[in-house]
Motif scaffolding. Structure first.
Motif, PDB file in Angstrom:
ATOM      1  N   THR A   1       0.833  -1.201   0.000  1.00  9.90           N
ATOM      2  CA  THR A   1       0.000   0.000   0.000  1.00  9.90           C
ATOM      3  C   THR A   1       0.871   1.256   0.000  1.00  9.90           C
ATOM      4  O   THR A   1       0.653   2.186  -0.780  1.00  9.90           O
ATOM      5  N   SER A   2       1.890   1.235   0.864  1.00  9.37           N
ATOM      6  CA  SER A   2       2.781   2.395   0.918  1.00  9.37           C
ATOM      7  C   SER A   2       3.557   2.563  -0.369  1.00  9.37           C
ATOM      8  O   SER A   2       3.759   3.671  -0.856  1.00  9.37           O
TER       9      SER A   2
ATOM     10  N   ALA B   1       3.009   6.376  -7.084  1.00  5.02           N
ATOM     11  CA  ALA B   1       2.089   7.393  -7.597  1.00  5.02           C
ATOM     12  C   ALA B   1       2.667   8.794  -7.432  1.00  5.02           C
ATOM     13  O   ALA B   1       2.575   9.632  -8.331  1.00  5.02           O
ATOM     14  N   ASP B   2       3.301   9.033  -6.289  1.00  5.35           N
ATOM     15  CA  ASP B   2       3.847  10.372  -6.014  1.00  5.35           C
ATOM     16  C   ASP B   2       5.064  10.682  -6.871  1.00  5.35           C
ATOM     17  O   ASP B   2       5.274  11.817  -7.274  1.00  5.35           O
TER      18      ASP B   2
ATOM     19  N   LYS C   1       2.723   1.659  -3.349  1.00  7.98           N
ATOM     20  CA  LYS C   1       1.848   2.192  -4.400  1.00  7.98           C
ATOM     21  C   LYS C   1       1.799   3.708  -4.334  1.00  7.98           C
ATOM     22  O   LYS C   1       1.846   4.399  -5.350  1.00  7.98           O
ATOM     23  N   GLN C   2       1.700   4.200  -3.101  1.00  8.00           N
ATOM     24  CA  GLN C   2       1.655   5.639  -2.895  1.00  8.00           C
ATOM     25  C   GLN C   2       2.951   6.296  -3.369  1.00  8.00           C
ATOM     26  O   GLN C   2       2.929   7.315  -4.055  1.00  8.00           O
TER      27      GLN C   2
ATOM     28  N   GLY D   1       8.058   7.295   2.415  1.00 10.31           N
ATOM     29  CA  GLY D   1       7.646   7.936   1.169  1.00 10.31           C
ATOM     30  C   GLY D   1       8.806   8.184   0.223  1.00 10.31           C
ATOM     31  O   GLY D   1       8.708   9.005  -0.681  1.00 10.31           O
TER      32      GLY D   1
END
Lengths: 592, 362
Positions: free
Chosen positions: A498-499, A505-506, A501-502, B27
């Motif tokens: 899930t992370s 996408a970013d 994928k983010q 991230g």
């Protein structure tokens, strides 16, 4: 006792038109049944288009081939052209080599020797007369049945009838020997290509199997009218010069040159005569053959401005685009019209269209469509300057596959059109354009111009496909990666995925730029890629417009009839008693 | 099988995985860094006589399309190695390939399409975790054969290598656990081709001369190189290398002596800088009148000679002379060309004579 010479003289006289035809039929397009059928269709359609274009009428043509027996067909063609005045009908259709052109003018007619050859072919192969209907807008329809008097080369009128009839147009019915084929070098191929380069024409065709083909009009403006021009000194040949001298009303050479030739002023004329060593005051009718040659040399090499090029009638980029779109439905079209220029004293202009993708076959060599004055050339491709230039271009740099010296591969259709007052053919067959350096250069430049746009499109398409693949790759490899990472760390795989994928996408837009350092271009619409926006819907709209609003009335025909006919340009001429969707009515059958 | 290094290596692999997961949760683009293994980062230590890997590092980033697949594959291999360590199993690199190869759901692709995809990544993992292949519980396919006056203990079994007939001891990938129980040999003779080993065994060369014969069968495998190193290091035996007289043979010698470019990070364990080159040399052609049995150099051979001339570790004067002489003659000479004298010539005269005269190239 007659001498041998006398006997020979008798023989000479007896060489008939039929014999002439028999000897030269390979030059006239009648060497075999299959080609003869195509030649008859072509002569008829080209004539109809020329007549309409000259009269500034948007052409609507109806063509039908009926199978009479396995080797014989009835050809029916009907147009909405200006018609032919009554007294000219017999000569135009039933006298070989009738009328000759002294002025040069871009026309389709240069392709063959005229419709009368088809009439003769019909007569020789079936014995039946050709039937002509003509209306010129005077309320009458003139109907002729004609044969050619082979001995005299004069029309032989079998029947002659005048009935009432509104509007204008011509209808021809002839029976011919032929062989009907589909595919390459067929009537259908000829019509389809004609429809591409003449998108202002509407053509309906019913083939021998009764199947109806429609080639709808895609544009409701005619090309610019072709203007006649006088021969230019640089392109003159001996025969033409002698003929001009024989027919001229001028009383001396200076007057002759300045009135009969293009771009020759008084000064030029005197200079030419001086260089040839001939008195400018000589009467052109009294010049020996040797002196004509001297004059010709001086003319061919004289310093004279190039001929005017505004006499040409190009198809124009937008029309080619629409023609290609409606007939081949490619996903992308690039076009390039070169400015007009001159070879050997003849003005000419090259126009190229390239279609890519869409409905075009993905495999195999690209298709090369060659046109001379809007007429498709279907034979002798390999000896034509157009095919040679296409092969020589080097398509790899534009994104197509090509092995040395052969036709490139890919979903591509290339049209190359040469508009000229005089198209130079390699042979009398008039199927391949000769490779004059000036022509080859222009063809190559036009191809390059269009191919460059194609190359940009293909590369953009490839890049956007790559970008898509990249995104997909992240997605499919992420699954495997996250399972491995989960095994390594004990963190739940779904949570990692899930992370991840983010993160993808970013970051993915950025990374592709940063990591490849080239600045990936992902399909930008710059509006100048030759691609019609919303091509399909727009196309439809245009066609609807064609149907709903009458096309602008064409000026040269301010008769009432012309307006009534133009109100419904798609419909065939009612007087000829045909229903578009039904087979020809019985009345005609009985009239034969 | 268990190694002392197991907890440390497992920890290193886990740490790498945790770093990548942390990247993702933060991230950031998941990435690992690893030493560059290209020839640009391979250097020659003149003093030690060894190749070593330089300090250049590169990044492998999942979001770089060119790396995406490799990144995934690297992590799959890492997790499998961790599993092997925990289970105490050792897999061959071919077994590893088959264990990990499977279809990626929803595609026509496999995780690995061939062993040539997984092998280089194993080497990457070795350098990334600074571990040996064996410490990752992986082994290369065994290659190489041994005969001679030595008794070895392997996994509790006693092997007398002088009594192995014409079969010999197949050298495994992992030899660190070997114990050398007895040794009468005076030197180790490393031979390029197995055919030549067969000849020497038939002549009982190893018995008559008190030698250990190691046949490589082409390029030296890890196991054979490690074993040569151990024999040299633990038993202080001199090592002589006997190859064809061509650039390929000379390179085999240089791999045994200084290490290979591909495994430059393991040269310290695998290379034997003290070994000497015995033949075939260009001089042999004249000394033994072998002019008639040379082979012509092909273009690929000449190209390879020129490559060797450019390597740092081939700059010793005698090697430059040797390679240039080869180019001048335009010829190469095979070990087995000695059979033109007689079958036993190599065993009775060539080798003993050269060793007695100490005719070596260093």
């Amino acid at each position: 006792m007659t001498t041998i010479a006398e006997r020979n003289a008798k023989d000479h006289k007896s060489i008939s038109v039929a014999e002439f035809f028999e000897r030269n039929k390979h030059l006239l397009g009648f060497e075999n049944d299959q080609k003869s059928l195509l030649t008859c269709v072509r002569e008829a359609v080209d004539n109809a288009l020329d007549a309409c274009e000259d009269a500034r009428i948007l052409p609507s043509i109806y063509l039908e081939l009926k199978q009479l027996d396995p080797t014989h067909f009835k050809l029916i063609i009907e147009d909405n052209g200006p018609g032919i005045v009554k007294q000219n009908i017999p000569n135009i259709f039933a006298k070989l080599l009738y009328g000759s052109k002294f002025n040069l003018k871009q026309s389709r007619g240069q392709q063959g020797i005229g419709i009368s050859a088809s009439v003769l072919y019909s007569q020789l192969t079936t014995g039946k007369p050709t039937k002509i209907y003509s209306k010129i807008g005077d309320g009458n329809t003139h109907i002729y049945e004609l044969n050619i008097n082979i001995k005299k080369n004069e029309p032989d009128i079998i029947s002659e009838l005048t009935v009432d009839g509104d509007g204008h147009g011509t209808r021809i019915e002839m029976c011919i020997k032929g062989k009907y084929i589909r595919g390459k070098q067929s009537v259908e191929e000829y019509l389809m290509e004609t429809a591409i380069m003449n998108p202002f024409a509407s053509i309906v065709y019913i083939n021998p199997e009764g199947k109806q083909f429609e080639y709808p009009r895609a544009i409701d403006t005619l090309p610019k009218a072709a203007e006649p021009i006088k021969p230019h000194p640089h392109g003159l040949e001996l025969g033409i010069l002698m003929r001009l001298m024989k027919h001229t009303p001028s009383k001396n050479l200076t007057a002759f040159f300045t009135t009969e030739l293009s771009r020759v002023g008084r000064g030029n004329a005197v200079d030419i005569c001086n260089r040839a060593g001939i008195n400018p005051k000589t009467n052109p009718k009294r010049i020996s053959r040797d002196d004509v040659e001297k004059l010709l040399n001086a003319l061919n090499t004289a310093k004279i401005a190039k001929p005017p090029t505004d006499c040409l009638s190009p198809v124009d980029e937008d029309a080619i685009k629409k023609g290609l779109k409606k007939e081949m439905n490619p996903e992308f079209i690039a076009v390039m019209s070169r400015p007009p220029t001159v070879y050997k004293g003849y003005p000419f202009q090259i126009e190229v269209g390239i279609g890519y993708g869409g409905d075009l076959p993905a495999e195999g060599p690209i298709s090369i469509m060659r046109f001379a004055n809007k007429v498709p050339l279907l034979y002798q491709q390999s000896s034509c300057v157009i095919a040679k230039s296409v092969i020589k271009l080097g398509w790899k740099r534009y994104g197509l596959k090509q092995s040395n010296g052969s036709i490139p591969l890919g979903p591509v259709a290339v049209t190359v059109h040469m508009a000229s007052v005089w198209v130079p053919y390699t042979s009398e067959g008039k199927e391949a354009i000769a490779a004059y350096p000036e022509i080859q250069k222009e063809v190559t430049l036009a191809l390059q111009g269009a191919a460059r746009k194609l190359g940009i499109y293909i590369s953009k398409k490839r890049k956007s496909k790559e970008a898509e693949e990249r995104l997909r790759a992240f997605d499919i490899y992420a699954g495997e990666l996250c399972v491995a990472l989960s095994d390594l760390t004990g963190v739940e795989a779904e949570k990692i995925q899930t992370s991840l994928k983010q993160v993808v996408a970013d970051k993915v837009g950025d990374t592709s730029i940063v990591l490849h350092g080239k600045g990936m271009e992902i399909q930008t619409d710059d509006g100048d890629d030759g691609m019609p926006k919303t091509p399909v819907s727009e196309q439809k709209e245009q066609e609807e417009n064609n149907n709903n609003t009458p096309p602008p009335t064409q000026q040269p025909h301010p008769t009432e009839q012309s307006t009534t006919a133009n109100e419904n340009p798609q419909s065939r001429l009612d007087i000829f008693n045909n229903d578009k969707t039904k087979k020809a009515p019985e009345t005609e059958e009985t009239s034969e | 099988m268990k190694f002392e290094s197991d907890p440390i290596v497992a920890e290193k692999i886990t740490k790498m995985g945790k770093k990548v997961v942390a990247d993702i949760f933060d991230g950031n683009a998941p990435a690992v860094s690893l030493p560059v293994r290209a020839s640009s980062n391979v250097h020659y230590d003149k003093d030690k006589g060894l190749l070593y890997l330089g300090n250049s590092m590169s990044e492998r980033n999942f979001l770089n399309f060119a790396h995406t697949r490799k990144f995934m594959q690297t992590m799959i291999i890492a997790s499998k190695c961790k599993e092997l360590i925990e289970k105490g199993k050792t897999a061959s690199i071919r077994e590893l390939y088959y264990e990990l190869k499977h279809n990626i759901p929803g595609t026509k692709e496999n995780t690995f399409e061939g062993q040539d995809e997984s092998d280089p990544l194993i080497e990457d993992l070795e350098t990334m975790t600074d571990s040996l292949r064996e410490e990752l519980h992986l082994k290369a396919d065994s290659s190489g054969i041994l005969f001679g006056q030595i008794v070895i203990e392997d996994t509790g079994d006693r092997i007398d290598c002088s009594k192995l007939g014409k079969s010999g001891l197949a050298i495994p990938s992992i030899v660190d656990d070997y114990k050398f129980l007895e040794c009468d040999a005076k030197y180790v003779l490393v031979v390029e081709t197995k055919a030549m080993v067969d000849r020497l065994v038939e002549e009982k060369y190893h018995i008559k001369n008190n030698a250990i014969l190691i046949g490589l069968g082409g390029q030296a495998a890890r196991g054979a190189r490690r074993l040569i190193k151990l024999l040299n290091e633990r038993l202080k035996l001199p090592v002589y290398v006997f190859t064809d007289g061509d650039p390929w043979g000379y390179y085999i010698y240089s791999v045994v002596k200084t290490g290979s470019m591909n495994l430059a990070h393991e040269s310290k364990r695998l290379a034997t800088p003290e070994c000497r080159f015995l033949g075939m040399t260009m001089k042999d052609i004249d000394t033994f009148s072998l002019q008639k049995v040379t082979e012509q150099l092909k273009d690929v051979d000449k190209k390879r000679v020129n490559q060797l001339l450019n390597y740092e570790w081939f700059q010793k004067l005698h090697w430059r002379k040797e390679l240039k002489s080869m180019l001048n003659k335009g010829a190469r000479i095979e070990q087995q060309a000695l059979a033109s004298k007689s079958l036993e010539f190599v065993a009775t005269e060539y080798l003993p004579g050269k060793i007695a005269r100490k005719e070596f190239l260093d």
